[in-house]
Design a protein around this motif. Sequence first.
Motif, PDB file in Angstrom:
ATOM      1  N   ASN A  82     -19.470 130.245 -73.851  1.00 10.84           N
ATOM      2  CA  ASN A  82     -20.510 129.287 -74.192  1.00 10.84           C
ATOM      3  C   ASN A  82     -21.502 129.200 -73.027  1.00 10.84           C
ATOM      4  O   ASN A  82     -21.122 128.861 -71.911  1.00 10.84           O
ATOM      5  CB  ASN A  82     -19.879 127.916 -74.466  1.00 10.84           C
ATOM      6  CG  ASN A  82     -20.875 126.883 -74.905  1.00 10.84           C
ATOM      7  OD1 ASN A  82     -22.078 127.114 -74.932  1.00 10.84           O
ATOM      8  ND2 ASN A  82     -20.371 125.721 -75.253  1.00 10.84           N
ATOM      9  N   ASP A 119     -23.675 127.036 -72.374  1.00 11.03           N
ATOM     10  CA  ASP A 119     -23.898 125.669 -71.920  1.00 11.03           C
ATOM     11  C   ASP A 119     -22.701 125.096 -71.172  1.00 11.03           C
ATOM     12  O   ASP A 119     -22.769 123.985 -70.651  1.00 11.03           O
ATOM     13  CB  ASP A 119     -24.231 124.762 -73.113  1.00 11.03           C
ATOM     14  CG  ASP A 119     -25.546 125.156 -73.760  1.00 11.03           C
ATOM     15  OD1 ASP A 119     -26.447 125.616 -73.037  1.00 11.03           O
ATOM     16  OD2 ASP A 119     -25.668 125.025 -74.987  1.00 11.03           O
ATOM     17  N   SER A 120     -21.595 125.847 -71.106  1.00 16.66           N
ATOM     18  CA  SER A 120     -20.420 125.382 -70.361  1.00 16.66           C
ATOM     19  C   SER A 120     -20.658 125.580 -68.863  1.00 16.66           C
ATOM     20  O   SER A 120     -21.574 126.284 -68.441  1.00 16.66           O
ATOM     21  CB  SER A 120     -19.173 126.141 -70.807  1.00 16.66           C
ATOM     22  OG  SER A 120     -19.274 127.500 -70.446  1.00 16.66           O
ATOM     23  N   LYS A 175     -30.349 132.294 -79.359  1.00 18.06           N
ATOM     24  CA  LYS A 175     -29.545 131.653 -78.315  1.00 18.06           C
ATOM     25  C   LYS A 175     -29.117 132.697 -77.283  1.00 18.06           C
ATOM     26  O   LYS A 175     -29.094 133.881 -77.562  1.00 18.06           O
ATOM     27  CB  LYS A 175     -28.314 130.970 -78.904  1.00 18.06           C
ATOM     28  CG  LYS A 175     -27.344 131.918 -79.572  1.00 18.06           C
ATOM     29  CD  LYS A 175     -26.162 131.140 -80.115  1.00 18.06           C
ATOM     30  CE  LYS A 175     -25.154 132.093 -80.736  1.00 18.06           C
ATOM     31  NZ  LYS A 175     -23.975 131.395 -81.217  1.00 18.06           N
ATOM     32  N   ASN A 196     -15.196 127.858 -74.035  1.00 17.15           N
ATOM     33  CA  ASN A 196     -15.758 127.153 -72.882  1.00 17.15           C
ATOM     34  C   ASN A 196     -15.149 127.596 -71.562  1.00 17.15           C
ATOM     35  O   ASN A 196     -15.682 127.302 -70.506  1.00 17.15           O
ATOM     36  CB  ASN A 196     -15.585 125.640 -73.044  1.00 17.15           C
ATOM     37  CG  ASN A 196     -16.525 125.089 -74.082  1.00 17.15           C
ATOM     38  OD1 ASN A 196     -17.636 125.577 -74.250  1.00 17.15           O
ATOM     39  ND2 ASN A 196     -16.083 124.090 -74.814  1.00 17.15           N
ATOM     40  N   LYS A 227     -23.040 128.455 -67.213  1.00 18.89           N
ATOM     41  CA  LYS A 227     -24.230 128.160 -66.400  1.00 18.89           C
ATOM     42  C   LYS A 227     -24.133 128.809 -65.028  1.00 18.89           C
ATOM     43  O   LYS A 227     -25.120 129.324 -64.504  1.00 18.89           O
ATOM     44  CB  LYS A 227     -24.397 126.649 -66.261  1.00 18.89           C
ATOM     45  CG  LYS A 227     -24.835 125.982 -67.542  1.00 18.89           C
ATOM     46  CD  LYS A 227     -24.960 124.491 -67.368  1.00 18.89           C
ATOM     47  CE  LYS A 227     -25.375 123.820 -68.666  1.00 18.89           C
ATOM     48  NZ  LYS A 227     -25.461 122.374 -68.538  1.00 18.89           N
TER      49      LYS A 227
END
Length: 118
Positions: free
Chosen positions: A77, A79-80, A62, A41, A84
């Motif tokens: 990641n 989505d971290s 993904k 992350n 983003k």
Amino acid sequence: MDFRFVTASVSLLLLSFCSNTDKANAAISNREKCQCVEETNSVRWRKVTNFTIIQKDSFCNKVQIILQLSNKQSCLNPDSKPGKRLQKCWRGIKFNPQKKKICLKLKRKTGPKKRIKH
């Protein structure tokens, strides 16, 4: 029982078995093949020298962010918060690999400087 009937039955059985294993092998070869198995992350941004963003495709379902650090590679990641931010910057530079360094610069806080007491 006729010998020809038995050999024909055995041949048919073998043929159906071989066709089933081919289908199983095809299913295994179409499995997801993502490059990023483990994701983190956060990373030390000062050590990041380059990055690659791989969008979803038929091989992996993904988004993958691969960071080249000074001594190894790491997956971030998507989505971290830093993931983003990096994706947003990558879209902002219109996927131009020559402008990647812009996305790697650290954003420093701009605020009032602390006074040093003498």
